[in-house]
Design an enzyme around this catalytic site. Structure first.
Site, short mmCIF file in Angstrom:
data_model
loop_
_atom_site.label_atom_id
_atom_site.label_comp_id
_atom_site.label_asym_id
_atom_site.label_seq_id
_atom_site.Cartn_x
_atom_site.Cartn_y
_atom_site.Cartn_z
N ALA A 1 3.78 -5.77 -10.78
CA ALA A 1 2.97 -4.94 -11.63
C ALA A 1 1.40 -5.15 -11.21
O ALA A 1 0.60 -4.02 -11.72
CB ALA A 1 3.15 -5.30 -13.07
N LYS A 2 1.06 -6.35 -10.65
CA LYS A 2 -0.29 -6.32 -10.13
C LYS A 2 -1.24 -6.05 -11.48
O LYS A 2 -2.31 -5.58 -11.43
CB LYS A 2 -0.92 -5.49 -9.13
CG LYS A 2 0.30 -5.63 -8.07
CD LYS A 2 -0.31 -6.46 -6.84
CE LYS A 2 0.82 -6.71 -5.54
NZ LYS A 2 1.71 -5.63 -5.36
#
Lengths: 271, 271
Positions: B92-93
């Site tokens: 998801a960063k």
């Protein structure tokens, strides 16, 4: 939305206020909890009462995402509700390799219809550029953030004594222009806003940290304003949680108006 | 999942394979499009056929998010489907100021039940720490990524000639331990994996970039393996799009098995 359309909104409303929508189910007035979608009702009433004074709304995506699929439905409804002539910011801090960034861009610019998205720069040019390929859509790139942790990496000087955030400003100006690229510049570092302005004279800045986080609006205007204003100053908690009672939306209106009046004075002084 | 549980999985399966789930509606076999939820059916069949060889699955959140609320429902169903003893990574960063990071953590660790999430370091310690407060959950922090743009900032040397990614490794080891913090280290920079291993001898690395992006598995193992393996090597497109026909899941199985066999050899050689 184009830069000139945004500036003309700022002039019409005599305001550069961005209202941050951080709707926390544990903080919204309890009488809303009996509504079918309390978060939506909360945002709806806040938007209705503050739209006269705001030129931008910034939903913080985490607050919706924490509610799962239902939260995403609410987010889409909230985005649709915001009047067309008001700039919308998906505060999502995304950024990934090219084909993935493109999908994030589609999520916020096409599946929903946000004008802009906040993006983290760590992965470099090819993680930011995909967001810049959409007509009249904007990247708001993290440059200098308002939290204490910003000192961990953003202020590290390179071999030529240039701090990382300055390198971010420098390199990213080759990826986008003042017509599609803004920067996040925290208000809690008053003196540094002037440094950022020198490095990016034309770009708009999204400035969080005024209010709850302790930044000063007049300092931000003094150091940061340019000939097209160049500022969107965000307030979230100070406005949306001004009251936890049934009058919350009216209380939010009052706080938004207070800031707008202060902004009118600053626009007259510096523009 | 704890580190020792993860290592025991690796030993049992004689594999350190992570299968990346990047389900693109335009790339999945067309016969799935008549299913009620084609993306779910695609992931389900891939998982069924590859679970013997994989110790981790990594859904890339952008591919689900691009589909809006419906995509989030699919993501939750896919996460539930993954067998309990396999490590799950929400790619998801994310990363934001403290209270917002906490909500992202809740979204992935509580609303859903992922074991880990990828996090971007630019905003510093107080943006990463909230993810580290959840029992048996993991942060996988971006250190050295596999894309060309990684050179833009990650490789910039500071005044002492230390590149930024090394500072990220150094500082972040004060925030988390090898029991709850891994690093993303791209396989496309073979020689550099050894540098990262020196700086973080105990930590697990999530290694993207093998296969489609051109990294070599044997180089990764040579430079990166430690006494508890310390590697999760990801392959996405090479496995999940091995065939675009009705046999796609069997073809994925074959590719996963090929990698697992190679990994068995490398574990015997280096562990």
């Amino acid at each position: 939305m184009t830069r000139s359309e945004l500036f003309s909104q700022i002039q019409q409303k005599s305001s550069f206020l961005c209202v941050g929508l951080d709707p926390d189910i544990n903080k919204i007035p309890t009488h809303l909890l009996k509504e079918e979608d309390p978060i939506f009702s909360f945002c709806q009433q806040i938007i209705e009462e503050t739209a006269d004074f705001a030129v931008a709304y910034k939903p913080n995506i985490a607050f919706f995402e924490a509610l799962g699929a239902k939260g995403w439905e609410t987010l889409a409804k909230v985005e649709e509700l915001i009047p067309e002539d008001i700039f919308t910011i998906a505060d999502a801090k995304r950024g990934d390799i090219g084909n993935t960034s493109k999908l994030y861009a589609k999520a916020f610019f096409e599946t929903m219809n946000f004008d802009s998205i906040t993006v983290a720069p760590y992965m470099g040019g090819d993680s930011v550029s995909p967001f810049l390929e959409f007509q009249d859509k904007w990247v708001i790139l993290l440059a200098l953030t308002s939290n204490a942790g910003s000192a961990d990496f953003q202020l590290i000087p390179d071999a030529n004594e240039k701090p990382l955030y300055q390198t971010v400003l420098e390199k990213s100006q080759k990826w986008g222009s003042p017509e599609n690229l803004m920067y996040v510049v925290g208000a809690t570092r008053g003196e540094l806003i002037g440094e950022v302005r020198k490095a990016a004279p034309e770009h708009f800045f999204l400035v969080p940290g005024v209010g709850a986080q302790g930044g000063s609006l007049s300092e931000v205007a003094k150091y940061g304003m340019n000939s097209t204003c160049g500022l969107l100053v965000n307030s979230s908690r100070g406005i949306i949680y001004a009251s936890a009672e049934k009058d919350f939306a009216k209380a939010a209106r009052k706080e938004a108006q207070k800031l707008q009046i202060e902004m009118t004075g600053l626009l007259e002084k510096y523009l």
